[in-house]
Design a protein around this motif. Structure first.
Motif: not given
Length: 331
Positions: A51-57, A72-84
């Motif tokens: 388990t992690y507390g943050a997506a980046a980790d 939550p919806h407002a995070h989808h774009a930024a978190q998707t680009m960070a994953a890419l």
């Protein structure tokens, strides 16, 4: 090779993805969420080891192939680009973004990264919708008008299963994205110039540039200092067919209905039951329609990242719907 996946956002929809992906053969190795107890309980339920507390980790977890974004919806774009940027494939819950600019940014980042981004427009994978698409493609139904109603009561921040949420939903970009994309897909209007962004006048409506779709739509007034809760539009696709769409989060009479009108037939879908105008049943999924569609969708994503083919519903595929929503919301 068994794909190794992580999940960002251990909420109700993530539970459905975890069950479907496990059934399809994925190895769920990590989950990230800001609430430590909720994240630990989710990990224990699905046998997830880290388990992690943050997506980046989570993105840095060793040997990870892909992630599911279910935050939550407002995070989808930024978190998707960070994953890419971390070299991962992504299955992103709907909506991909809350603006056209952010959706197009994700598409550009996916092309640059050479990774797949599937978007959970689950209706494309539901058996009744697939049956309607089949009837149209084999020439047995010449659709002239799609009428879709997505109505529900969502006046407070309560999500799936009655769970409270710390964020507010958006009828246009969430359920509007589902409904518009399904209508355009059924009418064969989801192929577009991936670089088209400008809107131009056409008749009395606006064209969602790059789609050829005329948009005649408007939204209700903002509600409680948040986004509008009602919206309506008529779309005209290349070739002249229409889509009439009604959305509401105020409705105490819920409806998730689709009527496809053709020159020779009319099909109606409600509650997972697809019927001909004479009552003939073409598909009956009961209340399992979207759950079955999600399982099919998630299995398709796993196969895509394993074989190297594009997923059945990619970020490029849903840009026409996002452009329509952009023009609709601007009116």
């Amino acid at each position: 090779m068994t794909p190794r996946l992580g999940i960002v956002g251990p909420g109700a929809i993530a539970e459905r993805h975890a069950a479907a992906l496990t059934e399809a053969g994925a190895d769920l190795v990590a989950v990230a969420g800001p609430d430590r107890e909720q994240t630990a309980a989710f990990a224990a339920r699905f046998g997830i080891g880290r388990t992690y507390g943050a997506a980046a980790d989570l993105y840095a977890h060793p040997g990870l192939d892909a992630v599911v974004i279910a935050t939550p919806h407002a995070h989808h774009a930024a978190q998707t680009m960070a994953a890419l940027d971390a070299g991962l494939h992504v299955l992103c819950e709907i909506p991909l973004a809350l603006s056209l600019a952010d959706a197009e940014a994700v598409a550009g980042r996916a092309r640059a990264a050479g990774r797949q981004v599937a978007v959970a427009h689950t209706l494309r994978f539901c058996r009744p919708y697939l049956r309607v698409k089949e009837e149209i493609e084999r020439g047995a139904l010449h659709a002239t008008h799609v009428v879709a109603r997505t109505l529900m009561l969502r006046q407070d921040d309560t999500g799936m299963g009655g769970r409270p949420r710390g964020w507010t939903d958006d009828v246009l970009w969430h359920h509007g994205a589902h409904t518009v994309d399904a209508a355009l897909w059924l009418l064969g209007a989801t192929h577009a110039d991936p670089h088209g962004t400008r809107a131009e006048m056409q008749g009395t409506g606006f064209e969602a540039h790059g789609t050829g779709v005329e948009v005649h739509g408007t939204c209700g007034e903002p509600w409680r200092d948040g986004p509008p809760m009602d919206a309506g539009a008529v779309l005209r696709v290349p070739g002249g067919a229409l889509a009439t769409i009604a959305l509401s989060y105020h409705s105490r009479l819920p409806a998730r209905e689709l009527t496809v009108i053709g020159e020779e037939r009319t099909l109606h879908l409600s509650g997972g039951l697809l019927r001909e105008h004479d009552g003939t049943v073409l598909a009956d999924c009961g209340d399992r329609m979207e759950a079955d569609g999600l399982a099919r969708q998630d299995a398709d994503f796993l196969d895509a990242i394993t074989t190297g083919r594009p997923p059945g519903c990619s970020v490029a595929d849903i840009l026409p719907a996002m452009r329509v929503l952009h023009e609709w919301g601007a009116r």
